[in-house]
Design a protein around this motif. Sequence first.
Motif, PDB file in Angstrom:
ATOM      1  N   PHE A 176      46.552  32.952  60.087  1.00 49.31           N
ATOM      2  CA  PHE A 176      45.399  33.073  59.194  1.00 49.31           C
ATOM      3  C   PHE A 176      45.127  31.760  58.462  1.00 49.31           C
ATOM      4  CE2 PHE A 176      43.789  33.937  54.909  1.00 49.31           C
ATOM      5  CZ  PHE A 176      42.598  34.583  55.205  1.00 49.31           C
ATOM      6  N   ALA A 177      46.166  31.139  57.928  1.00 49.99           N
ATOM      7  CA  ALA A 177      45.993  29.881  57.192  1.00 49.99           C
ATOM      8  C   ALA A 177      45.460  28.778  58.101  1.00 49.99           C
ATOM      9  CB  ALA A 177      47.319  29.448  56.570  1.00 49.99           C
ATOM     10  N   THR A 178      45.907  28.762  59.355  1.00 47.79           N
ATOM     11  CA  THR A 178      45.474  27.716  60.282  1.00 47.79           C
ATOM     12  C   THR A 178      44.025  27.902  60.703  1.00 47.79           C
ATOM     13  OG1 THR A 178      47.737  27.559  61.121  1.00 47.79           O
ATOM     14  CG2 THR A 178      46.010  26.563  62.453  1.00 47.79           C
ATOM     15  N   SER A 179      43.664  29.100  61.094  1.00 50.28           N
ATOM     16  CA  SER A 179      42.326  29.337  61.645  1.00 50.28           C
ATOM     17  C   SER A 179      41.239  29.405  60.578  1.00 50.28           C
ATOM     18  CB  SER A 179      42.317  30.641  62.459  1.00 50.28           C
ATOM     19  OG  SER A 179      42.724  31.729  61.647  1.00 50.28           O
ATOM     20  N   VAL A 180      41.585  29.786  59.349  1.00 49.14           N
ATOM     21  CA  VAL A 180      40.566  29.948  58.306  1.00 49.14           C
ATOM     22  C   VAL A 180      40.465  28.714  57.417  1.00 49.14           C
ATOM     23  CG1 VAL A 180      39.871  31.312  56.302  1.00 49.14           C
ATOM     24  CG2 VAL A 180      40.800  32.454  58.317  1.00 49.14           C
ATOM     25  N   PHE A 181      41.607  28.246  56.887  1.00 48.84           N
ATOM     26  CA  PHE A 181      41.570  27.126  55.943  1.00 48.84           C
ATOM     27  C   PHE A 181      41.714  25.776  56.630  1.00 48.84           C
ATOM     28  CE2 PHE A 181      43.091  30.754  53.404  1.00 48.84           C
ATOM     29  CZ  PHE A 181      42.082  30.785  52.454  1.00 48.84           C
ATOM     30  N   TRP A 182      42.618  25.701  57.615  1.00 51.41           N
ATOM     31  CA  TRP A 182      42.839  24.503  58.417  1.00 51.41           C
ATOM     32  C   TRP A 182      43.233  23.336  57.523  1.00 51.41           C
ATOM     33  CZ3 TRP A 182      44.962  23.040  62.368  1.00 51.41           C
ATOM     34  CH2 TRP A 182      44.590  21.986  63.199  1.00 51.41           C
ATOM     35  N   ARG A 183      43.243  22.131  58.056  1.00 55.87           N
ATOM     36  CA  ARG A 183      43.737  20.966  57.326  1.00 55.87           C
ATOM     37  C   ARG A 183      42.688  20.370  56.394  1.00 55.87           C
ATOM     38  NH1 ARG A 183      43.916  17.279  62.749  1.00 55.87           N
ATOM     39  NH2 ARG A 183      41.694  16.816  62.860  1.00 55.87           N
ATOM     40  N   THR A 184      41.491  20.930  56.392  1.00 52.24           N
ATOM     41  CA  THR A 184      40.457  20.455  55.482  1.00 52.24           C
ATOM     42  C   THR A 184      40.646  21.011  54.076  1.00 52.24           C
ATOM     43  OG1 THR A 184      39.028  22.278  56.174  1.00 52.24           O
ATOM     44  CG2 THR A 184      38.785  20.188  57.325  1.00 52.24           C
ATOM     45  N   SER A 185      41.545  21.950  53.900  1.00 48.11           N
ATOM     46  CA  SER A 185      41.768  22.551  52.588  1.00 48.11           C
ATOM     47  C   SER A 185      43.248  22.479  52.245  1.00 48.11           C
ATOM     48  CB  SER A 185      41.305  24.015  52.585  1.00 48.11           C
ATOM     49  OG  SER A 185      41.691  24.656  51.392  1.00 48.11           O
ATOM     50  N   PRO A 186      43.591  22.111  51.007  1.00 46.42           N
ATOM     51  CA  PRO A 186      45.004  22.108  50.604  1.00 46.42           C
ATOM     52  C   PRO A 186      45.600  23.505  50.525  1.00 46.42           C
ATOM     53  CG  PRO A 186      43.587  21.639  48.728  1.00 46.42           C
ATOM     54  CD  PRO A 186      42.708  21.619  49.938  1.00 46.42           C
ATOM     55  N   ILE A 187      44.751  24.528  50.537  1.00 46.33           N
ATOM     56  CA  ILE A 187      45.251  25.903  50.475  1.00 46.33           C
ATOM     57  C   ILE A 187      46.113  26.207  51.696  1.00 46.33           C
ATOM     58  CG2 ILE A 187      44.565  28.330  50.476  1.00 46.33           C
ATOM     59  CD1 ILE A 187      42.075  27.532  48.943  1.00 46.33           C
ATOM     60  N   ALA A 188      45.674  25.771  52.869  1.00 43.13           N
ATOM     61  CA  ALA A 188      46.433  26.044  54.087  1.00 43.13           C
ATOM     62  C   ALA A 188      47.804  25.386  54.041  1.00 43.13           C
ATOM     63  CB  ALA A 188      45.647  25.548  55.303  1.00 43.13           C
ATOM     64  N   ILE A 189      47.845  24.129  53.607  1.00 41.23           N
ATOM     65  CA  ILE A 189      49.120  23.410  53.550  1.00 41.23           C
ATOM     66  C   ILE A 189      50.041  24.036  52.520  1.00 41.23           C
ATOM     67  CG2 ILE A 189      50.159  21.161  53.078  1.00 41.23           C
ATOM     68  CD1 ILE A 189      47.550  19.892  54.036  1.00 41.23           C
ATOM     69  N   ALA A 190      49.491  24.407  51.363  1.00 44.75           N
ATOM     70  CA  ALA A 190      50.312  25.040  50.323  1.00 44.75           C
ATOM     71  C   ALA A 190      50.833  26.392  50.782  1.00 44.75           C
ATOM     72  CB  ALA A 190      49.504  25.185  49.039  1.00 44.75           C
ATOM     73  N   LEU A 191      50.027  27.158  51.494  1.00 43.77           N
ATOM     74  CA  LEU A 191      50.466  28.465  52.001  1.00 43.77           C
ATOM     75  C   LEU A 191      51.645  28.316  52.961  1.00 43.77           C
ATOM     76  CD1 LEU A 191      47.145  30.440  52.701  1.00 43.77           C
ATOM     77  CD2 LEU A 191      49.012  31.154  51.219  1.00 43.77           C
ATOM     78  N   VAL A 192      51.499  27.410  53.923  1.00 47.07           N
ATOM     79  CA  VAL A 192      52.555  27.243  54.926  1.00 47.07           C
ATOM     80  C   VAL A 192      53.832  26.716  54.286  1.00 47.07           C
ATOM     81  CG1 VAL A 192      53.188  26.033  57.040  1.00 47.07           C
ATOM     82  CG2 VAL A 192      50.877  26.932  56.780  1.00 47.07           C
ATOM     83  N   CYS A 193      53.700  25.740  53.391  1.00 48.19           N
ATOM     84  CA  CYS A 193      54.889  25.132  52.769  1.00 48.19           C
ATOM     85  C   CYS A 193      55.624  26.131  51.869  1.00 48.19           C
ATOM     86  CB  CYS A 193      54.485  23.900  51.976  1.00 48.19           C
ATOM     87  SG  CYS A 193      53.980  22.511  52.999  1.00 48.19           S
TER      88      CYS A 193
END
Length: 260
Positions: free
Chosen positions: A189-206
């Motif tokens: 979900f984090a990859t397909s929706v937020f991707w690397r253009t948003s810090p939300i995706a990186i924060a979610l995964v980390c």
Amino acid sequence: MLSLGACVSPLLSSPPHAPLLLYSRPPSRSPAAPAAAASAPRSLCFLRRRSRFAAGRTRRPTMAEAISLEAGGGLSHDLGSAAVTAGVALALLKFFEELAKRGVFEQKLSRKLVHISVGLVFLLFWPLFSSGTYAPFLAALAPGINIIRMFLLGTGLMKNEAMVKSMSRTGDYRELLKGPLYYATTITFATSVFWRTSPIAIALVCNLCAGDGIADVVGRRLGTEKLPYNPNKSYAGSIAMAVAGFLASVHALLPRFWFY
């Protein structure tokens, strides 16, 4: 006075693929430009246009052709990047399966090592993808495949005791329908929706990988003081989760982390 033939002859001798009016540059807006243009012979203007296009200038691609070429190249590049990412992720899971077979780590520790490493390694491959429209969905193929695997293993439709042992607490295959399935779904979900253009995706995964994984490891060893509202959680584990998730997120958000 210039003759009509002197003006028309250069126009007739121009190559058919070089229309003069469409590709001519707009006149200069400097104050001296009108006077210079008025004093120049008319036939000389035609000859200048002719020489510019007779020098072998290639035709510029149209907007539709440029978009098609860019999309085709980006799509093939992202397909290759998706194949590499999925291959590395599956190889990492196989590596932990072998460790589980040999009993190198305790079962709970082995589960958390998978939990910490797989998502963070997957995050390292994000810069391989382009900025195309299909890039986030192709990048999400690797965790998306794990969603299917967790479902098949958790329902008993597929058998793999080593994988079940490396990803469950007690060795029960039905546990894969809980934490491991939620884990793969969240990263997809984090990859397909937020991707690397948003810090939300990186924060979610980390936070999901580093934060939650370190919390369990530290909490089981140092978590003697339990939280008043949840006896299954400790102060040590909660602090470790906050610190590890924060540090991993900050490190991943640094510009030097991304090499594209």
